[in-house]
Design a protein around this motif. Structure first.
Motif, PDB file in Angstrom:
ATOM      1  N   TYR A   1       0.512  11.303   5.659  1.00  0.00           N
ATOM      2  CA  TYR A   1      -0.224  10.070   6.300  1.00  0.00           C
ATOM      3  C   TYR A   1       0.483   9.051   6.980  1.00  0.00           C
ATOM      4  O   TYR A   1      -0.210   8.084   7.351  1.00  0.00           O
ATOM      5  CB  TYR A   1      -1.435   9.530   5.379  1.00  0.00           C
ATOM      6  N   SER A   2       1.606   9.260   7.324  1.00  0.00           N
ATOM      7  CA  SER A   2       2.569   8.170   7.982  1.00  0.00           C
ATOM      8  C   SER A   2       2.206   8.237   9.528  1.00  0.00           C
ATOM      9  O   SER A   2       1.709   9.020   9.806  1.00  0.00           O
ATOM     10  CB  SER A   2       3.819   8.451   7.567  1.00  0.00           C
ATOM     11  N   ASP A   3       2.557   7.099   9.916  1.00  0.00           N
ATOM     12  CA  ASP A   3       2.231   6.739  11.416  1.00  0.00           C
ATOM     13  C   ASP A   3       3.025   7.721  12.257  1.00  0.00           C
ATOM     14  O   ASP A   3       2.329   8.403  13.178  1.00  0.00           O
ATOM     15  CB  ASP A   3       3.026   5.450  11.910  1.00  0.00           C
ATOM     16  N   GLU A   4       4.371   8.132  11.782  1.00  0.00           N
ATOM     17  CA  GLU A   4       4.887   9.122  12.498  1.00  0.00           C
ATOM     18  C   GLU A   4       4.154  10.451  12.521  1.00  0.00           C
ATOM     19  O   GLU A   4       4.281  11.195  13.603  1.00  0.00           O
ATOM     20  CB  GLU A   4       6.470   9.355  11.850  1.00  0.00           C
ATOM     21  N   VAL A   5       3.500  10.823  11.611  1.00  0.00           N
ATOM     22  CA  VAL A   5       2.723  12.162  11.396  1.00  0.00           C
ATOM     23  C   VAL A   5       1.621  12.272  12.402  1.00  0.00           C
ATOM     24  O   VAL A   5       1.208  13.055  13.292  1.00  0.00           O
ATOM     25  CB  VAL A   5       2.253  12.322  10.209  1.00  0.00           C
ATOM     26  N   PHE A   6       0.987  11.075  12.729  1.00  0.00           N
ATOM     27  CA  PHE A   6      -0.288  10.914  13.600  1.00  0.00           C
ATOM     28  C   PHE A   6       0.087  11.002  14.935  1.00  0.00           C
ATOM     29  O   PHE A   6      -0.416  11.779  15.816  1.00  0.00           O
ATOM     30  CB  PHE A   6      -1.080   9.690  13.197  1.00  0.00           C
ATOM     31  N   VAL A   7       1.265  10.402  15.150  1.00  0.00           N
ATOM     32  CA  VAL A   7       2.002  10.212  16.589  1.00  0.00           C
ATOM     33  C   VAL A   7       2.404  11.632  16.851  1.00  0.00           C
ATOM     34  O   VAL A   7       2.258  12.112  17.987  1.00  0.00           O
ATOM     35  CB  VAL A   7       2.927   9.181  16.762  1.00  0.00           C
ATOM     36  N   GLU A   8       2.885  12.446  15.906  1.00  0.00           N
ATOM     37  CA  GLU A   8       3.678  13.627  16.336  1.00  0.00           C
ATOM     38  C   GLU A   8       2.323  14.667  16.711  1.00  0.00           C
ATOM     39  O   GLU A   8       2.576  15.640  17.544  1.00  0.00           O
ATOM     40  CB  GLU A   8       4.273  14.087  15.080  1.00  0.00           C
ATOM     41  N   ALA A   9       1.295  14.676  15.848  1.00  0.00           N
ATOM     42  CA  ALA A   9      -0.057  15.264  15.924  1.00  0.00           C
ATOM     43  C   ALA A   9      -0.570  15.257  17.479  1.00  0.00           C
ATOM     44  O   ALA A   9      -0.965  16.163  18.159  1.00  0.00           O
ATOM     45  CB  ALA A   9      -0.834  15.037  14.985  1.00  0.00           C
ATOM     46  N   ARG A  10      -0.716  13.818  17.910  1.00  0.00           N
ATOM     47  CA  ARG A  10      -1.094  13.476  19.110  1.00  0.00           C
ATOM     48  C   ARG A  10      -0.204  14.138  20.260  1.00  0.00           C
ATOM     49  O   ARG A  10      -0.616  14.598  21.439  1.00  0.00           O
ATOM     50  CB  ARG A  10      -1.330  12.243  19.340  1.00  0.00           C
ATOM     51  N   ASP A  11       1.214  14.155  20.034  1.00  0.00           N
ATOM     52  CA  ASP A  11       1.872  14.453  21.010  1.00  0.00           C
ATOM     53  C   ASP A  11       2.015  15.888  21.214  1.00  0.00           C
ATOM     54  O   ASP A  11       2.018  16.743  22.262  1.00  0.00           O
ATOM     55  CB  ASP A  11       3.553  14.199  20.675  1.00  0.00           C
ATOM     56  N   TRP A  12       1.652  16.658  20.186  1.00  0.00           N
ATOM     57  CA  TRP A  12       1.626  18.131  19.915  1.00  0.00           C
ATOM     58  C   TRP A  12       0.277  18.529  20.864  1.00  0.00           C
ATOM     59  O   TRP A  12       0.489  19.455  21.617  1.00  0.00           O
ATOM     60  CB  TRP A  12       1.649  18.632  18.546  1.00  0.00           C
ATOM     61  N   LEU A  13      -0.606  18.083  20.547  1.00  0.00           N
ATOM     62  CA  LEU A  13      -2.005  18.340  21.235  1.00  0.00           C
ATOM     63  C   LEU A  13      -1.823  18.018  22.784  1.00  0.00           C
ATOM     64  O   LEU A  13      -2.254  18.905  23.546  1.00  0.00           O
ATOM     65  CB  LEU A  13      -3.037  17.418  20.483  1.00  0.00           C
ATOM     66  N   ARG A  14      -1.197  16.796  23.327  1.00  0.00           N
ATOM     67  CA  ARG A  14      -0.873  16.574  24.451  1.00  0.00           C
ATOM     68  C   ARG A  14      -0.119  17.564  25.143  1.00  0.00           C
ATOM     69  O   ARG A  14      -0.549  18.194  26.379  1.00  0.00           O
ATOM     70  CB  ARG A  14      -0.272  15.234  25.044  1.00  0.00           C
ATOM     71  N   GLY A  15       0.925  18.265  24.324  1.00  0.00           N
ATOM     72  CA  GLY A  15       1.696  19.345  25.088  1.00  0.00           C
ATOM     73  C   GLY A  15       0.943  20.568  24.993  1.00  0.00           C
ATOM     74  O   GLY A  15       1.198  21.470  26.138  1.00  0.00           O
ATOM     75  N   LEU A  16       0.043  20.986  24.368  1.00  0.00           N
ATOM     76  CA  LEU A  16      -1.074  21.961  24.333  1.00  0.00           C
ATOM     77  C   LEU A  16      -1.814  21.767  25.682  1.00  0.00           C
ATOM     78  O   LEU A  16      -1.926  22.984  26.274  1.00  0.00           O
ATOM     79  CB  LEU A  16      -2.050  22.271  23.015  1.00  0.00           C
ATOM     80  N   ILE A  17      -2.318  20.870  25.829  1.00  0.00           N
ATOM     81  CA  ILE A  17      -3.202  20.518  27.082  1.00  0.00           C
ATOM     82  C   ILE A  17      -2.345  20.774  28.436  1.00  0.00           C
ATOM     83  O   ILE A  17      -2.779  21.077  29.331  1.00  0.00           O
ATOM     84  CB  ILE A  17      -3.968  19.382  26.901  1.00  0.00           C
TER      85      ILE A  17
ATOM     86  N   ILE B   1       0.837  -1.130   0.001  1.00  0.00           N
ATOM     87  CA  ILE B   1       0.091   0.104  -0.136  1.00  0.00           C
ATOM     88  C   ILE B   1       0.768   1.262   0.144  1.00  0.00           C
ATOM     89  O   ILE B   1       1.690   1.290   0.662  1.00  0.00           O
ATOM     90  CB  ILE B   1      -0.783   0.041   1.120  1.00  0.00           C
ATOM     91  N   LYS B   2       0.447   2.136  -0.857  1.00  0.00           N
ATOM     92  CA  LYS B   2       1.315   3.466  -1.213  1.00  0.00           C
ATOM     93  C   LYS B   2       0.443   4.564  -0.666  1.00  0.00           C
ATOM     94  O   LYS B   2      -0.728   4.693  -0.965  1.00  0.00           O
ATOM     95  CB  LYS B   2       1.962   3.620  -2.514  1.00  0.00           C
ATOM     96  N   TYR B   3       0.998   5.598   0.126  1.00  0.00           N
ATOM     97  CA  TYR B   3       0.435   6.486   0.670  1.00  0.00           C
ATOM     98  C   TYR B   3       1.205   7.772   0.671  1.00  0.00           C
ATOM     99  O   TYR B   3       2.315   7.643   0.722  1.00  0.00           O
ATOM    100  CB  TYR B   3      -0.349   6.348   1.843  1.00  0.00           C
ATOM    101  N   SER B   4       0.860   8.972   0.929  1.00  0.00           N
ATOM    102  CA  SER B   4       1.627  10.227   1.149  1.00  0.00           C
ATOM    103  C   SER B   4       2.265  10.167   2.164  1.00  0.00           C
ATOM    104  O   SER B   4       1.725   9.764   3.358  1.00  0.00           O
ATOM    105  CB  SER B   4       0.682  11.586   0.996  1.00  0.00           C
ATOM    106  N   ASP B   5       3.209  10.997   2.540  1.00  0.00           N
ATOM    107  CA  ASP B   5       4.177  10.911   3.701  1.00  0.00           C
ATOM    108  C   ASP B   5       3.325  11.624   4.987  1.00  0.00           C
ATOM    109  O   ASP B   5       3.543  11.266   5.929  1.00  0.00           O
ATOM    110  CB  ASP B   5       5.310  11.729   3.438  1.00  0.00           C
TER     111      ASP B   5
END
Length: 317
Positions: free
Chosen positions: A295-311, A289-293
Motif C-alpha cells: 500500500y506504499s505510494d510507490e506501488v500506487f504510482v507504478e500501477a497507474r504508470d502500468w495502466l497508462r502503458g497499456l492504454i 502510521i504503519k502499513y503494508s508495503d
C-alpha cells in the motif's frame, strides 16, 4: 521608520476563561499572544471562523469515556468551508471548589455540568454520599453559580485551571473516577492547504450514504479497507431530513497527500452524494502510521504508470 506590526489573530473557544477548551488552545504556539474570543458553544465558535470574525476555533470533538461530541460533529457537517489543521489532547481531571472558608463537611449541594458530574460520581458517592446535584451549563459556569449564589450550591466541580481566574477554596483535587480520561480537541480554520505530511497524520471526512439499502455501509468502508487504511473513528449521525438517513464522521490514518488516501477519497467521491473533506493534520500523539508495503505510494504510482502503458500500447517490460 519601524515596520508595521502584523495584525493579531483571533481564536474562538468555548468560554469563559478556565475551561478545558482554553487549556487546549494554550497548546497552540501560534495562538499565544493573540486574541482569544470566548463563545457560548461550538457552533458559535465555528460560525465565527466561517464568517471571518475569527481566524481559528478550538473545539472539543471526542472524549475517551463519553465518545464523540455530537454537537461538534453536526456543526462541522453543516457549516461549509472549514478545515481541521491540528489535534490536541487534554487530560481530564476536576477539582471541587467553593467560596473561601468553606469546608468539605459544609457541602450538601454540588453544581456541575452533567458530563463532569457523571465522571466524578464515584468520588462524590464515597466522600459526599448524601449530596445532591445541581446541573450547570458548563464546567466554569458551575463555579460562577457558587460564587455569585445563583445556583444555591455550596461547591462546584470545575477544571483545575479555574484557580487562575477565580478566588476559590479547593476542597479536593483529582476527582475523576477514570484517571486515564482524556478529551480530544481540534483547531479549525477556513479553507487552507493541509499541513505537510509528517507520517503521523489523520484525515477527517464526513460521508453520506447514497441510499438506504443492504451493503452501502460496507461499500463505503471498502474504500478504505481495500487501500490498507485504518479508521480510528467512525460514528453515525442522523442527517435529519427523514428517518433512516445518516452521515458518517470518519477519522482515517494517513494524509491526503498519501497516494492510498487520495485514491480512497476519490473512491468516496464516486460513491457518495456528499463528501465533506475536513482536513489532514498531524496526530496529537505523533504515532507513526504503519502499513503494508503493497500500500506504499510507490506501488500506487507504478500501477497507474502500468495502466497508462497499456492504454498507449507500450510494450511489456
Amino acid at each position: 521608520m519601524s515596520p508595521k506590526a502584523a495584525p493579531r489573530r483571533t481564536y474562538s473557544y468555548l468560554g469563559p476563561a478556565g475551561t478545558f477548551t482554553e487549556a487546549a488552545l494554550s497548546q497552540v504556539p501560534e495562538a499565544r499572544g493573540q486574541i482569544w474570543r470566548p463563545v457560548h458553544n461550538v457552533a458559535e465558535a465555528l460560525a465565527d471562523v466561517a464568517a471571518g470574525r475569527s481566524d481559528g476555533a478550538m473545539i472539543a470533538i471526542e472524549n475517551s469515556i463519553d465518545g464523540g461530541v455530537s454537537t461538534a460533529q453536526d456543526a462541522l457537517a453543516k457549516i461549509p468551508n472549514l478545515r481541521i489543521v491540528g489535534e490536541y489532547l487534554v487530560p481530564v481531571s476536576f477539582v471541587l471548589v467553593a467560596k473561601p472558608g468553606t469546608k468539605l463537611e459544609d457541602v450538601s449541594l454540588v453544581a456541575a455540568h452533567p458530563v463532569a458530574y457523571a465522571q466524578c460520581l464515584g468520588w462524590l458517592s464515597e466522600h459526599l454520599p448524601e449530596h445532591q446535584h445541581v446541573p450547570a451549563a458548563s464546567n466554569v459556569a458551575s463555579t460562577i453559580g457558587v460564587l455569585d449564589g445563583t445556583s444555591g450550591a455550596q461547591a462546584a466541580i470545575s477544571p483545575p485551571g479555574i484557580t487562575d481566574h477565580h478566588d476559590v477554596e479547593v476542597l479536593a483535587e483529582a476527582l475523576i473516577d477514570n484517571p486515564d480520561a482524556v478529551t480530544r480537541f481540534l483547531l479549525v480554520t477556513g479553507p487552507v492547504p493541509p499541513p505537510a505530511p509528517t507520517g503521523a497524520d489523520k484525515t477527517s471526512v464526513i460521508v453520506e450514504l447514497p441510499e438506504d439499502r443492504a451493503g452501502t455501509l460496507l461499500e463505503m468502508l471498502e474504500q478504505f479497507s481495500t487501500r490498507g487504511i485504518n479508521l480510528s473513528l467512525i460514528q453515525s449521525r442522523p442527517i435529519g431530513d427523514s428517518l433512516g438517513r445518516y452521515r458518517f464522521v470518519i477519522d482515517a490514518d494517513g494524509h491526503v497527500a498519501d497516494e492510498r488516501m487520495a485514491d480512497a477519497l476519490m473512491g468516496l467521491r464516486r460513491f457518495s452524494p456528499k463528501v465533506v473533506f475536513l482536513g489532514s493534520y498531524p496526530r496529537a500523539d505523533r504515532a507513526i502510521i504503519k502499513y503494508s508495503d503493497h500500500y506504499s505510494d510507490e506501488v500506487f504510482v507504478e500501477a497507474r504508470d502500468w495502466l497508462r502503458g497499456l492504454i498507449s500500447g507500450e510494450p511489456d517490460v
